[in-house]
Design a protein around this motif. Structure first.
Motif, mmCIF file in Angstrom:
data_model
loop_
_atom_site.group_PDB
_atom_site.id
_atom_site.type_symbol
_atom_site.label_atom_id
_atom_site.label_comp_id
_atom_site.label_asym_id
_atom_site.label_seq_id
_atom_site.Cartn_x
_atom_site.Cartn_y
_atom_site.Cartn_z
ATOM 1 N N LEU A 234 0.825 -1.209 0.000
ATOM 2 C CA LEU A 234 0.000 0.000 0.000
ATOM 3 C C LEU A 234 0.862 1.263 0.000
ATOM 4 N N GLN A 235 2.017 1.186 0.627
ATOM 5 C CA GLN A 235 2.895 2.351 0.640
ATOM 6 C C GLN A 235 3.381 2.712 -0.756
ATOM 7 N N ALA A 236 3.444 1.717 -1.630
ATOM 8 C CA ALA A 236 3.872 1.991 -3.006
ATOM 9 C C ALA A 236 2.866 2.867 -3.736
ATOM 10 N N LEU A 237 1.611 2.876 -3.271
ATOM 11 C CA LEU A 237 0.602 3.716 -3.915
ATOM 12 C C LEU A 237 0.870 5.200 -3.692
ATOM 13 N N ARG A 238 1.630 5.529 -2.628
ATOM 14 C CA ARG A 238 1.881 6.937 -2.302
ATOM 15 C C ARG A 238 3.047 7.525 -3.088
ATOM 16 N N LYS A 239 3.806 6.661 -3.755
ATOM 17 C CA LYS A 239 4.964 7.155 -4.480
ATOM 18 C C LYS A 239 4.519 7.988 -5.673
ATOM 19 N N PRO A 240 5.200 9.108 -5.961
ATOM 20 C CA PRO A 240 4.828 9.948 -7.110
ATOM 21 C C PRO A 240 4.958 9.182 -8.421
ATOM 22 N N LYS A 241 4.086 9.550 -9.360
ATOM 23 C CA LYS A 241 4.083 8.987 -10.713
ATOM 24 C C LYS A 241 3.848 7.474 -10.735
ATOM 25 N N GLU A 272 -7.705 -2.622 10.137
ATOM 26 C CA GLU A 272 -6.540 -1.742 10.026
ATOM 27 C C GLU A 272 -6.084 -1.636 8.565
ATOM 28 N N VAL A 273 -6.037 -2.778 7.872
ATOM 29 C CA VAL A 273 -5.647 -2.767 6.459
ATOM 30 C C VAL A 273 -6.658 -1.985 5.637
ATOM 31 N N ARG A 274 -7.909 -2.201 5.920
ATOM 32 C CA ARG A 274 -8.969 -1.494 5.191
ATOM 33 C C ARG A 274 -8.849 0.015 5.398
ATOM 34 N N ALA A 275 -8.650 0.420 6.656
ATOM 35 C CA ALA A 275 -8.520 1.845 6.955
ATOM 36 C C ALA A 275 -7.270 2.438 6.314
ATOM 37 N N ALA A 276 -6.182 1.661 6.298
ATOM 38 C CA ALA A 276 -4.944 2.150 5.689
ATOM 39 C C ALA A 276 -5.114 2.354 4.188
ATOM 40 N N TYR A 277 -5.810 1.421 3.538
ATOM 41 C CA TYR A 277 -6.028 1.564 2.088
ATOM 42 C C TYR A 277 -6.940 2.758 1.793
ATOM 43 N N ILE A 278 -8.007 2.906 2.582
ATOM 44 C CA ILE A 278 -8.934 4.023 2.365
ATOM 45 C C ILE A 278 -8.215 5.356 2.546
ATOM 46 N N ASP A 279 -7.428 5.461 3.603
ATOM 47 C CA ASP A 279 -6.706 6.705 3.856
ATOM 48 C C ASP A 279 -5.711 7.007 2.733
ATOM 49 N N THR A 280 -5.000 5.974 2.304
ATOM 50 C CA THR A 280 -4.004 6.168 1.246
ATOM 51 C C THR A 280 -4.665 6.619 -0.051
ATOM 52 N N MET A 281 -5.684 5.898 -0.493
ATOM 53 C CA MET A 281 -6.316 6.212 -1.772
ATOM 54 C C MET A 281 -7.090 7.529 -1.711
ATOM 55 N N LYS A 283 -6.257 10.204 -0.012
ATOM 56 C CA LYS A 283 -5.292 11.284 -0.157
ATOM 57 C C LYS A 283 -4.681 11.325 -1.557
ATOM 58 N N VAL A 284 -4.350 10.151 -2.089
ATOM 59 C CA VAL A 284 -3.712 10.105 -3.412
ATOM 60 C C VAL A 284 -4.657 10.623 -4.491
ATOM 61 N N PRO A 404 -12.068 12.945 -3.126
ATOM 62 C CA PRO A 404 -12.172 13.490 -4.487
ATOM 63 C C PRO A 404 -13.480 14.230 -4.739
ATOM 64 N N PHE A 405 -14.599 13.719 -4.227
ATOM 65 C CA PHE A 405 -15.871 14.426 -4.414
ATOM 66 C C PHE A 405 -15.818 15.807 -3.769
ATOM 67 N N ALA A 406 -15.193 15.909 -2.596
ATOM 68 C CA ALA A 406 -15.087 17.196 -1.916
ATOM 69 C C ALA A 406 -14.228 18.165 -2.723
ATOM 70 N N VAL A 407 -13.154 17.669 -3.323
ATOM 71 C CA VAL A 407 -12.288 18.519 -4.141
ATOM 72 C C VAL A 407 -13.048 19.049 -5.353
ATOM 73 N N ILE A 408 -13.797 18.168 -6.013
ATOM 74 C CA ILE A 408 -14.551 18.577 -7.204
ATOM 75 C C ILE A 408 -15.665 19.550 -6.823
ATOM 76 N N ASP A 409 -16.370 19.274 -5.716
ATOM 77 C CA ASP A 409 -17.430 20.191 -5.272
ATOM 78 C C ASP A 409 -16.866 21.570 -4.926
ATOM 79 N N GLU A 410 -15.698 21.581 -4.316
ATOM 80 C CA GLU A 410 -15.055 22.863 -3.994
ATOM 81 C C GLU A 410 -14.784 23.663 -5.272
ATOM 82 N N HIS A 411 -14.328 22.964 -6.286
ATOM 83 C CA HIS A 411 -14.058 23.624 -7.573
ATOM 84 C C HIS A 411 -15.343 24.186 -8.178
#
Length: 598
Positions: A234-241, A272-281, A283-284, A404-411
């Motif tokens: 899951l940490q690999a999902l946070r890496k840029p690009k 814990e795994v579920r929460a970690a994936y949700i938090d990671t995705m 934010k990403v 993501p929905f919050a970001v789009i609604d803000e826009h």
């Protein structure tokens, strides 16, 4: 016989020559009496002769004219001769008959011996049959025992196989790398854990006391190991690009059984795994959409501003300040033109901002709007399918996309309040509708509540607000339209029609007061309706909207005239105006005629 011949010659037509006549011969029969003649009765002789008429032997005898007594004697002589001949033949064969008798006697002796022998065999066979029956019963009993022992052996073998902890499995769980072999071993461990937890017979067995501590140690070790492994992935999902979709499909889905194992045997670690994936995705994806929106902002071409509108209050500028591109043709603010092409490109790939920016390209906002939602649909589709397959829970998707929905609604909240481009707004509505159809064809429901601008509580309130405005303004327009053509009638109905014409008052209503209204309406009501029809067509280019407004105006006119007619009936002498009153059915006919026109 001569008598018979003469009789036949005398009566040629009565009896043919080739037909034998018993009657002629019976008459010639001479019955000789003997000592026993008293015992003989000739009763029924005629019937018997008739029955023998067709017998060939009897007919042959009588046809030859032989008397029965002589024929009988001849037959007896022949029988005696045959008897004598038979006796001579028997005498000649007497030696052979004696030999045959001896042979028969010998055979009888042999058969008697065989009978005795077979009787002994029968007794022995009966004894053997009894032994065979006993053996058969023993065989069936042994077969049943063998079957029961095989069943017991099979269950015992399965029990041993399910409960035993092989050393190889221990080595893989404790020291092995998480790979395909590790997943297969993890599946075996899962089955063993379920076996000892579910089966009541196992819980009561003494073997469980020796095995259960080892299974629990293996469970804890496996949970700890796969948790570290998944968190690392899951940490690999946070890496840029990082290409998130490729990492999900080629890496995470390969180890989706790990999630199933944690869900069944360690709910806390799974959460814990579920929460970690949700938090990671969360934010990403939020960061990705925010960066994409910021890049799209630089490509926006303003089509209209508040200066292009009439009666618009001054509003604050957009959160993102941009220079307005000058338009050579001011009428283009409300011209559709080539902007319609966006609906033909509805499912084209999303814009790549840095390429468009490098080319110094600018786009109307609906193009950026479509591109943003195209990226949203593709990302949401991929993530929804992954979450459903990896976690088996749709709720994971909605928790991830809250960001993501919050970001789009803000826009949108920063852009749309300052949008004065009516054509762009209508195109965005059509784009949303087309995107709903695309998601429906994909059979992906995750954006249903987002794409439906009525799914939220605020959307419903706004819709009701505008529906109320539409009704009230339609009513105002209808009243103004009717007053323009029937002002006197409407004024009278509103002010005087509710009064009692027979009540004592300073100025009671008379027939002379309402007669001009009735005659005026009767003389020009059709023409007035036609003028109303033309006004509506001129005022509203949308025929469906015009149809509703004209129908409402004609219906209101009918109500006013109905009240006037009812009031006239209550006036003294009001029946004198019946000849001038227009029937309600005639007005209804005109209303239906204009309704069909649309």
């Amino acid at each position: 016989m001569s008598d018979v011949a003469e009789n036949n010659a005398t009566h040629p037509n009565e009896t043919p020559k080739n037909v034998f006549d018993f009657g002629a011969f019976v008459g010639d029969l001479i019955v000789e009496e003997d000592a026993s003649s008293d015992d003989i009765s000739l009763e029924g002789l005629q019937q018997e002769l008739e029955e023998c008429k067709n017998d060939d032997v009897v007919a042959n005898i009588l046809s030859k004219g032989i008397k029965l007594r002589e024929y009988t004697k001849g037959v007896e002589n022949n029988l005696r001769q045959v008897e004598l001949d038979s006796i001579q033949d028997y005498i000649k064969e007497s030696d052979n008959l004696v030999s045959l008798h001896d042979q028969i006697r010998d055979c009888d002796s042999i058969l008697s011996q065989m009978e005795t022998l077979l009787s002994g065999f029968q007794v022995e066979i009966g004894s053997i049959s009894s032994d065979i029956k006993i053996l058969q019963e023993k065989s069936m009993d042994m077969g049943l025992k063998l079957k029961n022992r095989k069943v017991a052996e099979s269950k015992l073998a399965k029990f041993v196989e399910d409960i035993i902890v092989p050393p190889r499995m221990v080595d893989i769980i404790v020291d092995g790398e998480v790979n395909d072999e590790y997943l297969r071993t993890l599946d075996i461990l899962s089955k063993k854990l379920k076996f000892v937890e579910v089966d009541p017979m196992v819980k009561a067995s003494k073997a469980l006391k020796d095995v259960q501590p080892e299974l629990e140690k293996l469970r804890q070790k496996a949970v700890s190991k796969v948790f570290d492994f998944i968190v690392q992935k899951l940490q690999a999902l946070r890496k840029p690009k990082t290409n998130i979709q490729i990492l999900q499909q080629n890496v995470l889905l390969k180890y989706k059984y790990v999630i199933s194992f944690l869900k069944e045997h360690s709910k806390e670690v799974y959460n814990e795994v579920r929460a970690a994936y949700i938090d990671t995705m969360n934010k990403v994806l939020s960061a990705h959409f925010r960066a994409y929106i910021q890049a799209l902002e630089k490509l926006q071409l303003d089509i209209a501003t508040s200066n292009d509108m009439i009666g618009v209050e001054t509003r604050s500028t957009s959160l993102f300040s941009r220079g307005r591109e000058p338009l050579k043709n001011r009428s283009a603010v409300f011209a559709l033109g080539e902007r319609l092409n966006i609906l033909k490109e509805i499912d084209q790939p999303a814009l790549i901002p840095h390429i468009a920016e490098a080319s110094s390209l600018k786009y109307p906002y609906e193009v950026l709007f479509r591109s943003l939602h195209k990226l949203l649909m593709d990302t949401a589709t991929s993530e929804y399918l992954f979450c459903d397959e990896f976690f088996g829970e749709e709720s994971v998707f909605y928790e991830i996309f809250a960001g993501p929905f919050a970001v789009i609604d803000e826009h949108f909240n920063s852009i749309l309040p300052n949008c004065y481009d009516a054509i762009g707004l209508m195109l965005m509505i059509r784009i949303i509708h087309q995107h709903q159809l695309i998601m429906s064809r994909r059979r992906i429901p995750c954006l249903d509540s987002y794409l439906d601008k009525e799914a939220g509580p605020e959307g419903g309130k706004i819709q009701l607000h505008f529906e109320d405005l539409l009704k009230s303004n339609t009513g105002l327009f209808v009243e103004e339209l009717l007053v323009e053509h029937f002002s006197d009638l409407i004024k009278f109905v509103k002010t005087r029609a509710s009064e009692d014409p027979n009540a004592s008052s300073e100025r009671p209503i008379t027939v002379a007061e309402v007669e001009p209204l009735v005659k005026d309406f009767a003389s020009r009501w059709k023409a007035a309706i036609e003028l109303m029809h033309k006004d509506v067509i001129t005022s509203f280019s949308n025929f469906l909207c015009g149809m509703e407004i004209l129908r409402a105006a004609l219906t209101q006119l009918l109500l006013y005239y109905t009240r006037l007619s009812d009031f006239i009936k209550r006036i003294d002498g009001g029946t004198a105006l019946n000849k001038d009153l227009v029937s309600i059915s005639s007005i209804m006919y005109e209303i239906r005629k204009y309704s069909r026109t649309f």
